[in-house]
Design a protein around this motif. Sequence first.
Motif, PDB file in Angstrom:
ATOM      1  N   VAL A  27       0.877  -1.162   0.000  1.00 14.81           N
ATOM      2  CA  VAL A  27       0.000   0.000   0.000  1.00 14.81           C
ATOM      3  C   VAL A  27       0.918   1.217   0.000  1.00 14.81           C
ATOM      4  CG1 VAL A  27      -1.784   1.245   1.254  1.00 14.81           C
ATOM      5  CG2 VAL A  27      -1.789  -1.257   1.242  1.00 14.81           C
ATOM      6  N   GLU A  28       0.906   1.972  -1.103  1.00 17.80           N
ATOM      7  CA  GLU A  28       1.846   3.072  -1.272  1.00 17.80           C
ATOM      8  C   GLU A  28       1.197   4.430  -1.455  1.00 17.80           C
ATOM      9  OE1 GLU A  28       4.016   1.544  -4.631  1.00 17.80           O
ATOM     10  OE2 GLU A  28       5.443   0.513  -3.318  1.00 17.80           O
ATOM     11  N   LYS A  29      -0.149   4.495  -1.386  1.00 20.00           N
ATOM     12  CA  LYS A  29      -0.857   5.761  -1.556  1.00 20.00           C
ATOM     13  C   LYS A  29      -1.869   5.949  -0.437  1.00 20.00           C
ATOM     14  CE  LYS A  29      -0.928   5.665  -6.608  1.00 20.00           C
ATOM     15  NZ  LYS A  29      -1.842   5.591  -7.748  1.00 20.00           N
ATOM     16  N   ILE A  30      -2.036   7.208  -0.064  1.00 23.40           N
ATOM     17  CA  ILE A  30      -3.060   7.603   0.904  1.00 23.40           C
ATOM     18  C   ILE A  30      -3.782   8.806   0.305  1.00 23.40           C
ATOM     19  CG2 ILE A  30      -3.487   8.516   3.220  1.00 23.40           C
ATOM     20  CD1 ILE A  30      -0.761   7.315   4.020  1.00 23.40           C
ATOM     21  N   ILE A  31      -5.114   8.790   0.362  1.00 24.96           N
ATOM     22  CA  ILE A  31      -5.841   9.990  -0.055  1.00 24.96           C
ATOM     23  C   ILE A  31      -6.266  10.750   1.198  1.00 24.96           C
ATOM     24  CG2 ILE A  31      -6.629   9.134  -2.281  1.00 24.96           C
ATOM     25  CD1 ILE A  31      -9.356   8.647  -1.021  1.00 24.96           C
ATOM     26  N   ARG A  32      -6.130  12.077   1.131  1.00 27.24           N
ATOM     27  CA  ARG A  32      -6.545  12.933   2.248  1.00 27.24           C
ATOM     28  C   ARG A  32      -7.672  13.822   1.757  1.00 27.24           C
ATOM     29  NH1 ARG A  32      -1.843  15.403   5.083  1.00 27.24           N
ATOM     30  NH2 ARG A  32      -1.442  16.281   3.037  1.00 27.24           N
ATOM     31  N   ARG A  55      -5.661  -7.344   5.981  1.00 29.54           N
ATOM     32  CA  ARG A  55      -4.814  -8.233   5.181  1.00 29.54           C
ATOM     33  C   ARG A  55      -5.192  -8.242   3.711  1.00 29.54           C
ATOM     34  NH1 ARG A  55      -3.757 -13.858   7.733  1.00 29.54           N
ATOM     35  NH2 ARG A  55      -2.136 -13.718   6.171  1.00 29.54           N
ATOM     36  N   PHE A  56      -6.464  -7.958   3.420  1.00 22.62           N
ATOM     37  CA  PHE A  56      -6.951  -8.003   2.046  1.00 22.62           C
ATOM     38  C   PHE A  56      -7.811  -6.781   1.755  1.00 22.62           C
ATOM     39  CE2 PHE A  56      -6.270 -12.358   3.367  1.00 22.62           C
ATOM     40  CZ  PHE A  56      -5.579 -12.895   2.293  1.00 22.62           C
ATOM     41  N   CYS A  57      -7.852  -6.364   0.487  1.00 18.20           N
ATOM     42  CA  CYS A  57      -8.756  -5.296   0.064  1.00 18.20           C
ATOM     43  C   CYS A  57     -10.180  -5.828   0.171  1.00 18.20           C
ATOM     44  CB  CYS A  57      -8.444  -4.883  -1.377  1.00 18.20           C
ATOM     45  SG  CYS A  57      -9.623  -3.681  -2.057  1.00 18.20           S
ATOM     46  N   ASP A  58     -11.062  -5.045   0.770  1.00 26.01           N
ATOM     47  CA  ASP A  58     -12.444  -5.489   0.950  1.00 26.01           C
ATOM     48  C   ASP A  58     -13.252  -5.407  -0.339  1.00 26.01           C
ATOM     49  OD1 ASP A  58     -12.243  -2.722   1.072  1.00 26.01           O
ATOM     50  OD2 ASP A  58     -13.925  -2.495   2.429  1.00 26.01           O
ATOM     51  N   ARG A  59     -12.669  -4.874  -1.411  1.00 21.85           N
ATOM     52  CA  ARG A  59     -13.404  -4.776  -2.677  1.00 21.85           C
ATOM     53  C   ARG A  59     -12.911  -5.768  -3.733  1.00 21.85           C
ATOM     54  NH1 ARG A  59     -13.219   0.148  -0.351  1.00 21.85           N
ATOM     55  NH2 ARG A  59     -15.220   1.121   0.033  1.00 21.85           N
ATOM     56  N   CYS A  60     -11.583  -5.812  -3.943  1.00 24.68           N
ATOM     57  CA  CYS A  60     -11.071  -6.685  -5.013  1.00 24.68           C
ATOM     58  C   CYS A  60     -10.398  -7.948  -4.498  1.00 24.68           C
ATOM     59  CB  CYS A  60     -10.113  -5.915  -5.926  1.00 24.68           C
ATOM     60  SG  CYS A  60      -8.497  -5.567  -5.193  1.00 24.68           S
ATOM     61  N   GLY A  61     -10.108  -8.012  -3.201  1.00 23.82           N
ATOM     62  CA  GLY A  61      -9.513  -9.211  -2.625  1.00 23.82           C
ATOM     63  C   GLY A  61      -7.996  -9.267  -2.670  1.00 23.82           C
ATOM     64  N   GLN A  62      -7.345  -8.214  -3.139  1.00 19.69           N
ATOM     65  CA  GLN A  62      -5.886  -8.189  -3.210  1.00 19.69           C
ATOM     66  C   GLN A  62      -5.275  -8.319  -1.821  1.00 19.69           C
ATOM     67  OE1 GLN A  62      -3.579  -7.959  -5.833  1.00 19.69           O
ATOM     68  NE2 GLN A  62      -2.159  -8.324  -4.146  1.00 19.69           N
ATOM     69  N   ARG A  63      -4.299  -9.214  -1.694  1.00 18.43           N
ATOM     70  CA  ARG A  63      -3.569  -9.326  -0.432  1.00 18.43           C
ATOM     71  C   ARG A  63      -2.668  -8.101  -0.294  1.00 18.43           C
ATOM     72  NH1 ARG A  63      -1.650 -14.428   2.401  1.00 18.43           N
ATOM     73  NH2 ARG A  63      -0.502 -13.557   4.139  1.00 18.43           N
ATOM     74  N   LEU A  64      -2.647  -7.503   0.884  1.00 19.15           N
ATOM     75  CA  LEU A  64      -1.955  -6.238   1.093  1.00 19.15           C
ATOM     76  C   LEU A  64      -0.741  -6.386   1.998  1.00 19.15           C
ATOM     77  CD1 LEU A  64      -5.150  -4.128   1.774  1.00 19.15           C
ATOM     78  CD2 LEU A  64      -3.893  -4.291  -0.379  1.00 19.15           C
ATOM     79  N   SER A  65       0.277  -5.601   1.706  1.00 18.46           N
ATOM     80  CA  SER A  65       1.461  -5.512   2.546  1.00 18.46           C
ATOM     81  C   SER A  65       1.550  -4.078   3.057  1.00 18.46           C
ATOM     82  CB  SER A  65       2.715  -5.850   1.741  1.00 18.46           C
ATOM     83  OG  SER A  65       3.877  -5.547   2.490  1.00 18.46           O
ATOM     84  N   TRP A  66       1.772  -3.939   4.346  1.00 20.63           N
ATOM     85  CA  TRP A  66       1.844  -2.618   4.960  1.00 20.63           C
ATOM     86  C   TRP A  66       3.285  -2.208   5.256  1.00 20.63           C
ATOM     87  CZ3 TRP A  66      -2.457   0.202   4.848  1.00 20.63           C
ATOM     88  CH2 TRP A  66      -3.653  -0.479   4.604  1.00 20.63           C
ATOM     89  N   ILE A  67       4.236  -2.941   4.709  1.00 22.14           N
ATOM     90  CA  ILE A  67       5.650  -2.595   4.877  1.00 22.14           C
ATOM     91  C   ILE A  67       5.903  -1.257   4.178  1.00 22.14           C
ATOM     92  CG2 ILE A  67       8.009  -3.255   4.275  1.00 22.14           C
ATOM     93  CD1 ILE A  67       7.055  -6.185   4.452  1.00 22.14           C
ATOM     94  N   GLY A  68       6.496  -0.332   4.879  1.00 20.37           N
ATOM     95  CA  GLY A  68       6.794   0.980   4.313  1.00 20.37           C
ATOM     96  C   GLY A  68       5.597   1.910   4.219  1.00 20.37           C
ATOM     97  N   PHE A  69       4.495   1.568   4.883  1.00 16.68           N
ATOM     98  CA  PHE A  69       3.292   2.395   4.807  1.00 16.68           C
ATOM     99  C   PHE A  69       3.533   3.803   5.354  1.00 16.68           C
ATOM    100  CE2 PHE A  69      -0.913   3.665   6.658  1.00 16.68           C
ATOM    101  CZ  PHE A  69      -1.529   3.921   5.457  1.00 16.68           C
ATOM    102  N   GLY A  70       4.447   3.936   6.279  1.00 18.46           N
ATOM    103  CA  GLY A  70       4.765   5.251   6.840  1.00 18.46           C
ATOM    104  C   GLY A  70       5.349   6.210   5.812  1.00 18.46           C
ATOM    105  N   LYS A  71       5.843   5.670   4.700  1.00 15.19           N
ATOM    106  CA  LYS A  71       6.421   6.486   3.634  1.00 15.19           C
ATOM    107  C   LYS A  71       5.479   6.603   2.430  1.00 15.19           C
ATOM    108  CE  LYS A  71      11.077   5.124   4.904  1.00 15.19           C
ATOM    109  NZ  LYS A  71      12.302   4.436   4.482  1.00 15.19           N
ATOM    110  N   ALA A  72       4.225   6.241   2.620  1.00 14.30           N
ATOM    111  CA  ALA A  72       3.257   6.275   1.515  1.00 14.30           C
ATOM    112  C   ALA A  72       3.037   7.698   1.011  1.00 14.30           C
ATOM    113  CB  ALA A  72       1.929   5.667   1.960  1.00 14.30           C
ATOM    114  N   LYS A  73       2.765   7.811  -0.281  1.00 16.56           N
ATOM    115  CA  LYS A  73       2.513   9.111  -0.901  1.00 16.56           C
ATOM    116  C   LYS A  73       1.110   9.589  -0.530  1.00 16.56           C
ATOM    117  CE  LYS A  73       2.214  11.339  -5.401  1.00 16.56           C
ATOM    118  NZ  LYS A  73       2.281  11.138  -6.847  1.00 16.56           N
ATOM    119  N   VAL A  74       1.012  10.810  -0.017  1.00 20.63           N
ATOM    120  CA  VAL A  74      -0.279  11.390   0.364  1.00 20.63           C
ATOM    121  C   VAL A  74      -0.790  12.245  -0.799  1.00 20.63           C
ATOM    122  CG1 VAL A  74      -1.506  12.876   1.977  1.00 20.63           C
ATOM    123  CG2 VAL A  74       0.343  11.404   2.792  1.00 20.63           C
TER     124      VAL A  74
END
Length: 87
Positions: A27-32, A55-74
């Motif tokens: 997960v590399e993007k965050i919307i504000r 662990r998974f997207c509630d819409r498409c089912g993609q398995r998610l990794s939160w490694i580096g989430f603190g550096k996600a693009k806002v």
Amino acid sequence: MKPETARLEYDLVAAKEALSFRESRRVEKIIRLPNGFCFPVCPRCQVSLEREYSRFCDRCGQRLSWIGFGKAKVIDIKATEQSASFR
């Protein structure tokens, strides 16, 4: 190319696509939103996630990794963009 070979290649591509949901994607993007609320964005379907660290997207089912989430693009969403996305 024989029709059987073309069908086999199509099936292999479809199988690979189906299995790719099981591979973790970061997960590399965050919307504000204008009100200050922030939502992470699914890397596959590009839809905001309702909960962080699921662990998974509630819409498409993609398995998610939160490694580096603190550096996600806002990405800041303006009020006009927000109302247009709900039409």
